[in-house]
Design a protein around this motif. Structure first.
Motif, PDB file in Angstrom:
ATOM      1  N   GLU A  64      70.526  81.055  51.302  1.00 13.58           N
ATOM      2  CA  GLU A  64      71.581  81.118  52.313  1.00 13.58           C
ATOM      3  C   GLU A  64      71.182  80.408  53.602  1.00 13.58           C
ATOM      4  O   GLU A  64      71.988  79.714  54.213  1.00 13.58           O
ATOM      5  N   THR A  65      69.916  80.568  54.002  1.00 17.66           N
ATOM      6  CA  THR A  65      69.468  79.988  55.273  1.00 17.66           C
ATOM      7  C   THR A  65      68.621  78.734  55.089  1.00 17.66           C
ATOM      8  O   THR A  65      68.432  77.969  56.037  1.00 17.66           O
ATOM      9  N   ASN A 194      65.083  83.809  61.508  1.00 22.05           N
ATOM     10  CA  ASN A 194      65.734  82.504  61.547  1.00 22.05           C
ATOM     11  C   ASN A 194      65.669  82.015  62.990  1.00 22.05           C
ATOM     12  O   ASN A 194      66.480  82.404  63.825  1.00 22.05           O
ATOM     13  N   PRO A 195      64.691  81.150  63.320  1.00 22.22           N
ATOM     14  CA  PRO A 195      64.483  80.748  64.702  1.00 22.22           C
ATOM     15  C   PRO A 195      65.540  79.796  65.241  1.00 22.22           C
ATOM     16  O   PRO A 195      65.589  79.553  66.452  1.00 22.22           O
ATOM     17  N   GLY A 196      66.377  79.271  64.368  1.00 24.28           N
ATOM     18  CA  GLY A 196      67.422  78.353  64.824  1.00 24.28           C
ATOM     19  C   GLY A 196      66.842  77.032  65.307  1.00 24.28           C
ATOM     20  O   GLY A 196      65.635  76.837  65.397  1.00 24.28           O
ATOM     21  N   GLY A 197      67.732  76.111  65.642  1.00 29.41           N
ATOM     22  CA  GLY A 197      67.286  74.811  66.134  1.00 29.41           C
ATOM     23  C   GLY A 197      66.631  73.981  65.045  1.00 29.41           C
ATOM     24  O   GLY A 197      66.585  74.345  63.870  1.00 29.41           O
TER      25      GLY A 197
END
Length: 233
Positions: A64-65, A194-197
């Motif tokens: 999913e991520t 999920n650190p994003g970016g």
């Protein structure tokens, strides 16, 4: 520990230590956390990612991520388990020994208690911050004493986001510790965030392979110095 381990490592609260209390974790959550101290549950696609300095790191791809969830097994050779748990939970002391902490404190908004944690990232990446709840339980399982700490993102606690800092909104961590039968601590950790970016793949790989053992080494030193720190307060 996070996906970027030493870049945003954690490693993740007890009424006895004056930290945040929550009833939002269940008995089953705690049992699941310590249940892998003896033998890891690795069915369903878990793979051995790396092994170094007595630490084994397994990972599981999250479709999913597009990120990995991690399980870490290791030993702190000369740190008793209860001391290790106390050090892990001491937010003020954490700011003394973890160089990646930018800001770390308890907070409360609209009656909801949580912890705010901002983590330094290397230039040119933006720092990340977390708003999360956590709970510690000191358990007796038969003749075993086990210390368990759970943490996860708090969506119930309002906290304004800061300019130039990315908020990590998908985060969970469980840590279980018990004596290794000598003077050390056997540790199991399950971690995902999920650190994003846009984080370079090389940085993620470096952090996962070398950051976790590095954190455990720093944690060991912090345990050894904790008595002296407490005497100076």
């Amino acid at each position: 520990m996070c996906v970027c381990a030493r870049v945003c490592v954690c490693v993740y609260v007890c009424v006895r230590t004056g930290a945040v209390m929550s009833l939002r974790f269940t008995d089953e959550d705690f049992e699941s956390a310590w249940g892998e101290l003896d033998e890891p549950h690795l069915d369903g696609g878990w793979e051995l990612f790396t092994e170094t300095m007595g630490v084994k790191i397994y990972r599981l791809f999250d479709k999913e991520t597009g990120l990995y969830e991690y399980k870490i097994f290791g030993v702190l050779a000369s740190c008793p388990a209860e001391l290790c748990a106390d050090v892990y939970m001491d937010l003020t002391y954490r700011k003394h020994w973890d160089g990646y902490v930018k800001e770390l404190h308890e907070m409360e908004s609209d009656g909801q208690k949580a912890i705010y944690w901002q983590v330094k990232y290397p230039f040119p990446l933006s720092n990340r911050d977390y708003v999360y709840m956590r709970e510690r339980r000191d358990l007796e399982v038969g003749d075993r004493k086990i210390w368990v700490i759970l943490a996860r993102s708090s969506t119930e606690t309002a906290c304004e986001e800061k300019g130039g800092v990315l908020r990590v909104k998908d985060y969970k961590q469980s840590v279980a510790m018990e004596s290794d039968g000598a003077s050390g601590t056997k540790v199991f950790m399950n971690y995902f965030d999920n650190p994003g970016g846009m984080i370079p793949t090389w940085l993620v790989n470096w952090a996962a392979k070398s950051g976790v053992p590095g954190f455990l080494t720093d944690m060991q030193k912090a345990c050894n110095n904790y008595k002296s720190y407490c005497q100076k307060k």
